[in-house]
Design an enzyme around this catalytic site. Structure first.
Site, PDB file in Angstrom:
ATOM      1  N   LYS A  35      34.359  44.038  36.649  1.00  0.00           N
ATOM      2  CA  LYS A  35      34.691  45.649  37.091  1.00  0.00           C
ATOM      3  C   LYS A  35      33.070  46.216  37.446  1.00  0.00           C
ATOM      4  CE  LYS A  35      38.898  45.859  37.821  1.00  0.00           C
ATOM      5  NZ  LYS A  35      39.391  45.997  39.305  1.00  0.00           N
TER       6      LYS A  35
ATOM      7  N   TYR B 206      36.378  40.317  32.182  1.00  0.00           N
ATOM      8  CA  TYR B 206      36.882  41.608  33.058  1.00  0.00           C
ATOM      9  C   TYR B 206      36.049  42.609  33.307  1.00  0.00           C
ATOM     10  CZ  TYR B 206      39.964  45.112  34.348  1.00  0.00           C
ATOM     11  OH  TYR B 206      40.670  46.248  35.228  1.00  0.00           O
TER      12      TYR B 206
ATOM     13  N   ASP C 166      47.239  35.922  48.745  1.00  0.00           N
ATOM     14  CA  ASP C 166      46.608  35.634  47.479  1.00  0.00           C
ATOM     15  C   ASP C 166      44.769  35.864  47.677  1.00  0.00           C
ATOM     16  OD1 ASP C 166      45.268  34.728  45.205  1.00  0.00           O
ATOM     17  OD2 ASP C 166      46.530  32.952  44.924  1.00  0.00           O
TER      18      ASP C 166
HETATM   19  P1  NDP Z   1      49.598  45.486  37.753  1.00  0.00           P
HETATM   20  O1  NDP Z   1      49.502  44.233  37.034  1.00  0.00           O
HETATM   21  O2  NDP Z   1      50.596  46.512  37.809  1.00  0.00           O
HETATM   22  O3  NDP Z   1      49.088  45.266  39.451  1.00  0.00           O
HETATM   23  C1  NDP Z   1      48.261  44.423  39.960  1.00  0.00           C
HETATM   24  C2  NDP Z   1      48.453  44.061  41.518  1.00  0.00           C
HETATM   25  O4  NDP Z   1      47.374  42.955  41.730  1.00  0.00           O
HETATM   26  C3  NDP Z   1      49.908  43.555  41.599  1.00  0.00           C
HETATM   27  O5  NDP Z   1      50.316  43.932  42.608  1.00  0.00           O
HETATM   28  C4  NDP Z   1      49.501  41.935  41.863  1.00  0.00           C
HETATM   29  O6  NDP Z   1      50.284  41.441  42.972  1.00  0.00           O
HETATM   30  C5  NDP Z   1      48.133  42.147  42.317  1.00  0.00           C
HETATM   31  N1  NDP Z   1      47.285  40.704  42.254  1.00  0.00           N
HETATM   32  C6  NDP Z   1      47.118  40.012  41.235  1.00  0.00           C
HETATM   33  N2  NDP Z   1      46.461  39.018  41.467  1.00  0.00           N
HETATM   34  C7  NDP Z   1      46.357  39.040  42.895  1.00  0.00           C
HETATM   35  C8  NDP Z   1      45.771  38.067  43.484  1.00  0.00           C
HETATM   36  N3  NDP Z   1      45.627  36.960  43.529  1.00  0.00           N
HETATM   37  N4  NDP Z   1      46.043  38.254  45.042  1.00  0.00           N
HETATM   38  C9  NDP Z   1      46.699  39.346  45.395  1.00  0.00           C
HETATM   39  N5  NDP Z   1      47.172  40.303  44.475  1.00  0.00           N
HETATM   40  C10 NDP Z   1      47.031  39.908  43.148  1.00  0.00           C
HETATM   41  O7  NDP Z   1      47.915  46.501  37.483  1.00  0.00           O
HETATM   42  P2  NDP Z   1      47.456  47.747  37.975  1.00  0.00           P
HETATM   43  O8  NDP Z   1      48.103  48.436  38.834  1.00  0.00           O
HETATM   44  O9  NDP Z   1      47.107  48.339  36.555  1.00  0.00           O
HETATM   45  O10 NDP Z   1      46.107  47.049  38.497  1.00  0.00           O
HETATM   46  C11 NDP Z   1      45.516  47.428  39.858  1.00  0.00           C
HETATM   47  C12 NDP Z   1      43.925  47.517  39.561  1.00  0.00           C
HETATM   48  O11 NDP Z   1      43.783  48.403  38.688  1.00  0.00           O
HETATM   49  C13 NDP Z   1      43.477  46.166  39.284  1.00  0.00           C
HETATM   50  O12 NDP Z   1      42.452  46.072  39.860  1.00  0.00           O
HETATM   51  C14 NDP Z   1      42.982  46.633  37.904  1.00  0.00           C
HETATM   52  O13 NDP Z   1      42.065  46.043  37.331  1.00  0.00           O
HETATM   53  C15 NDP Z   1      42.739  48.107  37.822  1.00  0.00           C
HETATM   54  N6  NDP Z   1      42.597  48.917  36.782  1.00  0.00           N
HETATM   55  C16 NDP Z   1      43.909  49.089  35.863  1.00  0.00           C
HETATM   56  C17 NDP Z   1      43.746  49.744  34.722  1.00  0.00           C
HETATM   57  C18 NDP Z   1      45.076  50.037  33.729  1.00  0.00           C
HETATM   58  O14 NDP Z   1      44.734  50.319  32.644  1.00  0.00           O
HETATM   59  N7  NDP Z   1      45.981  49.564  34.080  1.00  0.00           N
HETATM   60  C19 NDP Z   1      42.407  50.601  34.348  1.00  0.00           C
HETATM   61  C20 NDP Z   1      41.409  50.381  35.134  1.00  0.00           C
HETATM   62  C21 NDP Z   1      41.447  49.650  36.313  1.00  0.00           C
HETATM   63  P3  NDP Z   1      50.952  40.129  42.576  1.00  0.00           P
HETATM   64  O15 NDP Z   1      50.881  39.588  41.067  1.00  0.00           O
HETATM   65  O16 NDP Z   1      52.162  40.144  43.417  1.00  0.00           O
HETATM   66  O17 NDP Z   1      50.044  39.099  43.342  1.00  0.00           O
HETATM   67  C1  8X3 Z   2      41.419  48.551  32.428  1.00  0.00           C
HETATM   68  C2  8X3 Z   2      40.772  49.350  31.450  1.00  0.00           C
HETATM   69  O1  8X3 Z   2      39.924  49.371  29.119  1.00  0.00           O
HETATM   70  O2  8X3 Z   2      42.045  48.754  29.221  1.00  0.00           O
HETATM   71  O3  8X3 Z   2      40.378  48.321  33.573  1.00  0.00           O
HETATM   72  O4  8X3 Z   2      40.359  47.318  30.161  1.00  0.00           O
HETATM   73  S1  8X3 Z   2      40.849  48.558  29.866  1.00  0.00           S
END
Ligand code: NDP
Ligand code: 8X3
Length: 261
Positions: free
Chosen positions: A165, A161, A67
């Site tokens: 970022k 958020y 975590d």
């Molecule tokens: P998901 O929710 O599918 O995946 C997020 C991952 O982060 C999961 O594997 C979750 O695992 C893990 N996570 C969350 N909190 C914790 C924690 N405290 N410790 C360890 N692991 C953690 O989302 P995405 O794949 O989309 O997100 C991945 C990254 O991409 C993030 O940083 C997000 O901000 C970024 N992002 C996403 C976008 C989108 O539109 N989806 C756009 C731009 C950036 P678990 O819950 O098992 O801990």
């Molecule tokens: C995720 C992109 O614009 O949906 O990082 O927050 S947005």
């Protein structure tokens, strides 16, 4: 593929979305990679490990519950990481991250502020601080941080958020400049809209609300971003793709958030 052969790669948030796809993409690109898969949901990581095993008998996989929002757990993780995985670490993908809600300033629960900052910012910084001495000892290593368009173009309802970022972006750039006299690279990949569990987490499990975000648009997939992360990681040592902004071709900016209130 040859450049990534036998590389030791640590991915945070590998249980879902971009992190999970990134693990699979590394194995598809170099079948003998050594992957340290981390997240809070260990059972998802075990399923991923089994899936990777079907793709490659040569990949080495270490599943570790972690975590990143908890400094004590990060400390425990690095202390318990077997030495043969620790000293060989080549690539850190700081992907774990999350968003909670769309509340405006004044209405945001303190708990949501804390979970976003402790995961997206403090966790990412701490993981990097732990990896840097290992990379410095061998004067090589790659750090890839997952930022977001949200860090460049803040939107209403995204104050926390978006600012997390923006912090990822600034942190990565300072780090990259601190490392210019080394063979260690720091890079930021900023995705636009990707369909993962991201919106389900944002809307606290409300799948209908999450699906509505992607209705009528064609978002990126986790694989789309994974391909870019693996490309960045696999460049020749003297090449640093410092910064990458990736949209689905229909997305102009972070505007999707206010097109659909
Ligand atoms: P998901 O929710 O599918 O995946 C997020 C991952 O982060 C999961 O594997 C979750 O695992 C893990 N996570 C969350 N909190 C914790 C924690 N405290 N410790 C360890 N692991 C953690 O989302 P995405 O794949 O989309 O997100 C991945 C990254 O991409 C993030 O940083 C997000 O901000 C970024 N992002 C996403 C976008 C989108 O539109 N989806 C756009 C731009 C950036 P678990 O819950 O098992 O801990
Ligand atoms: C995720 C992109 O614009 O949906 O990082 O927050 S947005």
């Amino acid at each position: 593929a040859q450049r990534l052969s036998r590389k030791t790669i640590l991915i945070t948030g590998a249980s879902s979305g971009i992190g999970r796809s990134t693990a699979l993409e590394f194995v598809k690109t170099a079948s003998d990679v050594r992957l340290i898969l981390t997240a809070r949901r260990q059972e998802q990581l075990e399923l991923l490990k089994a899936e990777i095993r079907l793709l490659s008998a040569d990949a080495e996989i270490l599943v570790q519950k972690l975590d990143v929002s908890d400094p004590a757990d990060i400390k425990r993780f690095w202390a318990e990481l077997p030495v043969e995985w620790k000293v060989t670490l080549d690539i850190l993908v700081n992907n774990a991250g999350l968003v909670k809600g769309l509340e405006h300033v004044g209405d945001i629960a303190e708990e949501d502020v804390n979970v976003m900052y402790s995961t997206n910012v403090a966790g990412l910084i701490s993981m990097t601080q732990n990896a840097i001495p290992i990379f410095k000892a061998k004067n090589s290593g790659t750090i890839i941080n997952i930022g977001s368009i949200a860090g460049r173009e803040p939107y209403p309802g995204g104050s926390i958020y978006c600012s997390t970022k923006a912090a990822v972006r600034a942190f990565t750039e300072s780090l990259r400049k601190e490392l210019i006299n080394t063979r260690i690279r720091a890079s930021c990949v900023d995705p636009g809209q990707v369909e993962t569990e991201f919106s389900v987490v944002r809307f606290r499990g409300d799948k209908e609300k999450a699906d509505a975000v992607y209705a009528g648009v064609e978002p990126l997939t986790g694989e789309d971003i994974a391909e870019i992360v693996v490309f960045v990681a696999g460049r020749r040592e003297n090449v640093n793709i410092a910064d990458t902004l990736v949209f689905p071709s229909h997305q102009g900016g972070a505007a999707s958030m206010y097109r659909k209130p």
